[in-house]
Enzyme design. Sequence first.
Site, PDB file in Angstrom:
ATOM      1  N   HIS A   1     -12.073  83.157 -31.960  1.00 32.23           N
ATOM      2  CA  HIS A   1     -12.134  81.909 -31.205  1.00 32.23           C
ATOM      3  C   HIS A   1     -13.555  81.689 -30.700  1.00 32.23           C
ATOM      4  O   HIS A   1     -14.113  82.553 -30.034  1.00 32.23           O
ATOM      5  CB  HIS A   1     -11.162  81.942 -30.014  1.00 32.23           C
TER       6      HIS A   1
ATOM      7  N   ASP B   1      -7.186  78.586 -37.517  1.00 34.09           N
ATOM      8  CA  ASP B   1      -8.411  77.787 -37.549  1.00 34.09           C
ATOM      9  C   ASP B   1      -8.180  76.334 -37.154  1.00 34.09           C
ATOM     10  O   ASP B   1      -8.884  75.434 -37.612  1.00 34.09           O
ATOM     11  CB  ASP B   1      -9.071  77.855 -38.944  1.00 34.09           C
TER      12      ASP B   1
END
Length: 509
Positions: free
Chosen positions: A62, A34
């Site tokens: 993503h 992340d």
Amino acid sequence: MEKSSAKSSHAGKVLKKELAPYRNLVVVGGNWGDEGKGKIIDLVMAHYNTTVRFSGGANAGHTVYASNGKKLVSHLIPCGLAQNKECVMGRGELVDLRLFLEELEQAKKVLGNRLPKIYLDQMSPVWTPWHGLLEAWLEYVRGKGKVGTTGKGIGPLEGLYKLRIAPLVGQIFLEKKKFIEILELLYKTLLPVFKEMKDKNIISGLIPNPVEVADILRSYAIKVKPFVADTSFVLNQASAKKKRMLFEGAQALGLDSRFGTYPFVSSGNSAAFGAAEGTGLPMQSFDATLMVVKTLPTRVGAGPFVSEMWARQSAMDFVRLHAELFADKTAPTLRSESRTNSVGTAAEFLAEKLHLINSGRAKGADYSQYFQVLGDERGATTGRGRSVGFLDIPWLCYAIRINGPKWLALTRFDMLSGVKVIPVVVGYKLFGKLLAKGQLPPPWDMDKVVPVFENWPGWSENIYGINSEAALPKGAKDFLKRLENRLDAAILLVGTGPGREDIVVRTAK
Ligand code: IMP
């Protein structure tokens, strides 16, 4: 604020020049995922022809934006897809065929029916419903010590592959009888576990047998066939043609199965070296690594996190318990305007917490809550709250040692705007001794590490959305230089907001 495009602007040209000598670039995460790799890959991708995944599976998430501004969340297909680049899913990737087909459909909705070339490796392990059951069992057995996985069957997919009993993508095209035999081996191995799960009421419904699983997987065959290839050969040919290739890491070093915080890791190679293993390209093919790190690292799931601000579970629950504070709920302008000029409940909350922080009375929980709300820290794949940590130099030195990046991309730097004094972890002490630079204790001793803090001066200006180095306030520039000196690594890119153009390309070294 008037923003110029980082791709066409002076900054874009600087980036092009910087990347030009590096034909094959690996981009990896340096924390626990992340970090905003999607956005960085999206930016850098403009200078590459082919985009390649080499590890992980549907646990990755993503978020990128196509040229028409529409959002594309990629889990399995490399995120270069959004820029219509050739996409290769290397052999090291773990594949759920149903999700792959779903992702293709989503992509068509965003990009239109003519997608770029996409290759899926014939020998990547394939997800079956049994992998999901085994994962549930493993977490059940671990009980309190569970890993807190994303539930995408990643551990079982990788583990059973290593046990040499994985069905592979290309095998769905075999004669049905032959494919059933392959599945039977896996089924028979897992059957005692399934029986135990039934006895303990962990599963209630029917467990599909090998014939049923074969039927499910073979039902995807016609749609999947055009994509299946020996991707190591495809990549070898691309390399011979001097195509510029970008290798997209999934997860991050802290979750790498060898060099992360085992067993609280994912099961693949999240480090840069995984690019060779997961693609079949020779080691010397890789020219440079760009490591993406988050200014304030985050973690979801369980496992050591030395610089963590607050109790893990409390931080993870915070998002669920205070949904009203998070973006796209009741504070829609939190992201679109400015990270600190938000409205309503969230704005009041943020102002109050920042005041507390700047008065020197804030506790770990206050820091954590402030940054969680400010950064909308929720997992892209699971929606779980992410626990936030302070900037952690010893960890970064370790990540740099393993990944050997040429540059760093520091994301979410704007989150520090307005914080007068910024606590930074500058050392790890274990049993009273300061560890050497780049040294990390084994994971089972990491909870005994005492972080050594320094207070670094911050800056009062809001740098949200700034996209030129010259426009950064002196305090922010000084902070970056100080960090760079401690890390012995060049910070090339600095994220200043979630938008594609909210990035500074640094030239001053
Ligand atoms: P798994 O990859 O689903 O087996 O999960 C193992 C650990 O890695 C758990 O702590 C997950 O929360 C974490 N994890 C896996 N993928 C990601 C990711 O993309 N971002 C952040 N954490 C992840």
